[in-house]
Write a protein that holds these residues in place. Structure first.
Motif, PDB file in Angstrom:
ATOM      1  N   PRO A 125      -7.093   5.950  -0.373  1.00  0.00           N
ATOM      2  CA  PRO A 125      -7.587   7.240  -0.289  1.00  0.00           C
ATOM      3  C   PRO A 125      -6.658   8.137   0.500  1.00  0.00           C
ATOM      4  N   GLU A 126      -6.753   9.381   0.365  1.00  0.00           N
ATOM      5  CA  GLU A 126      -6.153  10.270   1.345  1.00  0.00           C
ATOM      6  C   GLU A 126      -6.729  10.575   2.718  1.00  0.00           C
ATOM      7  N   TRP A 135     -11.966  12.142  -8.054  1.00  0.00           N
ATOM      8  CA  TRP A 135     -11.742  12.633  -6.875  1.00  0.00           C
ATOM      9  C   TRP A 135     -12.329  11.705  -5.755  1.00  0.00           C
ATOM     10  N   ARG A 136     -13.350  10.753  -6.254  1.00  0.00           N
ATOM     11  CA  ARG A 136     -13.935  10.027  -5.042  1.00  0.00           C
ATOM     12  C   ARG A 136     -13.094   9.043  -4.655  1.00  0.00           C
ATOM     13  N   ARG A 137     -11.869   8.716  -5.439  1.00  0.00           N
ATOM     14  CA  ARG A 137     -10.860   7.553  -4.907  1.00  0.00           C
ATOM     15  C   ARG A 137     -10.232   8.119  -3.862  1.00  0.00           C
ATOM     16  N   ARG A 138     -10.122   9.780  -3.891  1.00  0.00           N
ATOM     17  CA  ARG A 138      -9.360  10.208  -2.651  1.00  0.00           C
ATOM     18  C   ARG A 138     -10.096  10.169  -1.237  1.00  0.00           C
ATOM     19  N   PHE A 181       1.060  -1.209  -0.165  1.00  0.00           N
ATOM     20  CA  PHE A 181       0.073  -0.124  -0.056  1.00  0.00           C
ATOM     21  C   PHE A 181       0.881   1.179   0.057  1.00  0.00           C
ATOM     22  N   ARG A 182       0.545   2.089  -0.864  1.00  0.00           N
ATOM     23  CA  ARG A 182       1.061   3.462  -1.036  1.00  0.00           C
ATOM     24  C   ARG A 182       1.004   4.491   0.173  1.00  0.00           C
ATOM     25  N   ARG A 183       1.821   4.664   0.722  1.00  0.00           N
ATOM     26  CA  ARG A 183       2.023   5.963   1.905  1.00  0.00           C
ATOM     27  C   ARG A 183       1.377   7.137   1.370  1.00  0.00           C
ATOM     28  N   ARG A 184       0.093   7.622   1.513  1.00  0.00           N
ATOM     29  CA  ARG A 184      -0.439   8.879   0.907  1.00  0.00           C
ATOM     30  C   ARG A 184       0.112  10.176   1.539  1.00  0.00           C
ATOM     31  N   GLY A 219      -2.606  14.405   7.610  1.00  0.00           N
ATOM     32  CA  GLY A 219      -2.056  13.555   8.472  1.00  0.00           C
ATOM     33  C   GLY A 219      -2.816  13.518   9.892  1.00  0.00           C
ATOM     34  N   GLU A 220      -3.563  14.280   9.801  1.00  0.00           N
ATOM     35  CA  GLU A 220      -4.177  14.526  11.424  1.00  0.00           C
ATOM     36  C   GLU A 220      -5.443  13.660  11.272  1.00  0.00           C
ATOM     37  N   CYS A 221      -6.112  13.440  12.756  1.00  0.00           N
ATOM     38  CA  CYS A 221      -7.299  12.933  12.867  1.00  0.00           C
ATOM     39  C   CYS A 221      -8.265  13.985  13.710  1.00  0.00           C
ATOM     40  N   LEU A 222      -9.105  14.589  12.964  1.00  0.00           N
ATOM     41  CA  LEU A 222      -9.936  15.546  13.531  1.00  0.00           C
ATOM     42  C   LEU A 222     -11.470  14.916  14.050  1.00  0.00           C
TER      43      LEU A 222
END
Length: 636
Positions: free
Chosen positions: A478-479, A395-398, A294-297, A341-344
């Motif tokens: 996804p990002e 965009w929906r992939r993200r 898995f790619r690191r987004r 990179g955050e969790c909101l």
């Protein structure tokens, strides 16, 4: 004093085509008059089966092997009756069930009939057990039960159907049905599951008041140790149908002896834990070896840069039913920023606008007004609401979504392999063979074996389904992932599994989360920053440590006061949830509400990323508002 209910050496077995399962194994406990006994344990430990056995609600495949259930009715002859020995259709048993022993079920919307009004369902209980009452007497007793359970307009509530009520009001209606005949014992099976913290506190306060006024005993079934610590006098810890440990609540919380109870307590997220502290579930999920493919987004941009930005979002829903109705303002001028990179965390009561906002951020809803922008591949912010056709599909992939209810999130006719490969097929990614291999990798990423690929959703537990939902969300790499109450209905050990999994995935894959929840202890464990919503407005934004140590807004403080701590020495302060206490916006007072009742406050910056919705000229009053003052009775 002899026990009101005594379960002695009870064993229950389910006999199915797949074999025999011992659901309850030599279980014994006693409920004292006017006291609360809690049965705790994971899903599948036998708690609900025990309750159903007491009331004769077991299905035909269940068989009692051994044991007695002795009920000593205070209004009877004084001699105990063995409920287990009575036929279910015996008049003696029918006279006890619903009258002397009543039950509050876990899911009120499923337990209540959608075809009959609340008043009719309460009246059915009275007509069965109080035949001496005429129509006027039944009506009066019905209204009194609704009034006693906190309905401000009992007449209107009696004419309502369950689908017209919120989850909290449906639970109050269930309690009204249970108490209308003044039972000696109420069995409450997970009575606050999936309710937000303030409604949960109100329901628990209601049960406590009924106990105090009528001397009713309570058999509380729960996996929430915070609720048990607040409500129960004694508890029995169950695992695989057997009692692992039992005793008084203060003793067991202070000095648990059995490894299973110790493990349950380590699984509970607690307020104020250190940032690096990790929950310790009974069964850990390892993901470190499964992330290689898995790619690191997080490598696509700078950590901490603005990834998604919403400004001035408004959303109003209008009633189109018979007779119409006033519009509902779900969102009012909402601003939100999510950094890479955050969790909101996004918290608030049911109806505060959390889910509507998350659906707009995922383009499942459209706002009436406002803008939504997300950073593109070239580093520039692009207008998400303007995307159409192939641009929107890309965009929906993200951005992906994990839903609240894992039981309703999947097509029951689709296998796990089909569920996980469907997003790849829709976006034309890979071949049939490569998609199947990706499905294996996704299952490994959430700690499930590849043998589950051929199974269907009904064959999994709630926690396993939620992990499959997370795997599906990760399929397109996804990002940003939007989580809508993903652990609200899971027991504490499975919840700890999923929360640790989310932490690991975010760290290993560089993901960004929006985590919607009403459980502030869960948000405290997972989130970096927290946004608090009330009545469609953002009322406070702060880093996690700042919010829980120095919340300013009255609404935020009330939410924090509602959290049941897994500590009997720190029960919920029920005085904060009496009728007339500050619940609505008008009771927040200056500087959160204008003195003349006009105008809308803005979010003002208190420094350090802490913002609160208040009037600027009342800034000096914000630092001197004690919690007792915030929760004081409303002014006339």
């Amino acid at each position: 004093m002899p026990p009101l209910l005594a379960v002695e050496n009870l064993s229950i077995e389910f006999r199915t085509l797949e074999g025999r399962l011992r659901a309850v194994d030599d279980l014994s406990f006693a409920v004292r008059p006017g006291r609360t006994l809690a049965l705790i344990g994971e899903s599948g430990s036998g708690k609900s089966v025990t309750a159903q056995t007491i009331l004769g609600l077991l299905p035909g495949v269940a068989h009692r092997l051994t044991g007695r259930i002795l009920f000593r009715d205070p209004k009877g002859s004084g001699a105990p009756v063995d409920l287990a020995a009575l036929p279910r259709n015996a008049p003696a048993f029918q006279a006890i069930r619903g009258d002397r022993i009543a039950m509050v079920f876990q899911e009120p919307t499923a337990a209540l009939s959608p075809m009959h009004t609340i008043g009719e369902q309460i009246g059915d209980v009275l007509r069965r057990h109080r035949p001496e009452l005429d129509a006027a007497g039944v009506r009066a007793a019905t209204l009194e039960a609704l009034r006693e359970t906190g309905f401000p307009d009992p007449g209107r509530a009696a004419s309502a159907y369950s689908f017209q009520l919120s989850g909290g009001l449906c639970q109050r209606a269930m309690i009204a049905i249970a108490i209308v005949c003044r039972p000696a014992l109420i069995i409450a099976d997970e009575p606050t599951t999936a309710l937000d913290v303030t409604v949960q506190a109100e329901i628990l306060r209601l049960l406590r008041r009924i106990q105090a006024e009528h001397g009713t005993a309570l058999l509380l079934i729960s996996h929430d140790l915070g609720v048990v610590a607040t409500m129960a006098d004694e508890m029995v810890v169950m695992h695989h149908g057997a009692a692992m440990e039992s005793g008084s609540v203060p003793d067991l919380f202070r000095d648990p002896r059995h490894p299973y109870l110790k493990a349950l307590m380590r699984s509970v997220p607690r307020l104020g834990g250190s940032r690096g502290e990790r929950l310790r579930p009974l069964r850990e999920i390892k993901v470190a070896d499964a992330v290689a493919g898995f790619r690191r987004r997080g490598g696509d941009g700078l950590e901490g840069e603005v990834l998604l930005e919403a400004r001035g979002l408004d959303r109003t829903f209008r009633s189109h039913g018979f007779g119409g109705g006033p519009p509902h303002h779900a969102l009012r001028a909402v601003d939100l920023v999510i950094r890479r990179g955050e969790c909101l965390g996004l918290v608030g009561e049911s109806g505060s606008g959390k889910t509507t906002l998350s659906r707009i951020l995922g383009r499942d809803e459209s706002p009436d007004r406002g803008s939504l922008a997300m950073r593109g591949a070239n580093g520039a912010m692009e207008d998400v609401l303007a995307l159409r056709g192939p641009a929107l599909k890309n965009w929906r992939r993200r951005v992906q979504y994990v839903f609240q209810n894992p039981y309703l999130a999947f097509d029951p006719r689709m296998s796990v392999e089909r569920i996980l490969t469907e997003p790849l097929e829709i976006h034309g990614i890979g071949t049939s063979r490569s998609r199947r291999e990706r499905a294996r990798e996704l299952l490994a990423l959430v700690g499930l074996p590849e043998t589950h690929l051929s199974r269907f959703p009904h064959g999994f537990s709630g926690g396993q389904r939620q992990r499959i939902g997370i795997a599906r969300a990760l399929a397109l790499e996804p990002e940003l992932i939007l989580f809508d109450e993903p652990v609200s209905a899971l027991d504490v050990s499975v919840q700890a599994q999923v929360l640790n999994l989310l932490q690991d995935l975010r760290r290993e894959l560089g993901l960004t989360y929006l985590f919607v929840s009403h459980n502030l202890a869960v948000v405290d464990y997972l989130a970096d920053r927290i946004v608090v919503m009330a009545e469609g407005r953002v009322v406070e934004v702060a880093p996690r440590e700042t919010l829980f140590s120095g919340a300013v807004h009255p609404y935020t403080r009330r939410l924090i006061a509602s959290i049941p701590e897994p500590d009997p020495a720190r029960p919920i302060d029920f005085s904060a949830f009496e009728p007339g206490r500050a619940r609505d916006r008008a009771a927040w007072g200056w500087p959160f509400v204008a003195r003349d009742g006009t105008g809308e406050p803005d979010l003002i910056d208190l420094g350090g990323g802490h913002l609160v919705q208040a009037f600027e000229d009342g800034r000096r009053d914000l630092g001197a508002r004690p919690l007792a003052g915030v929760l004081a009775p409303c002014e006339p």
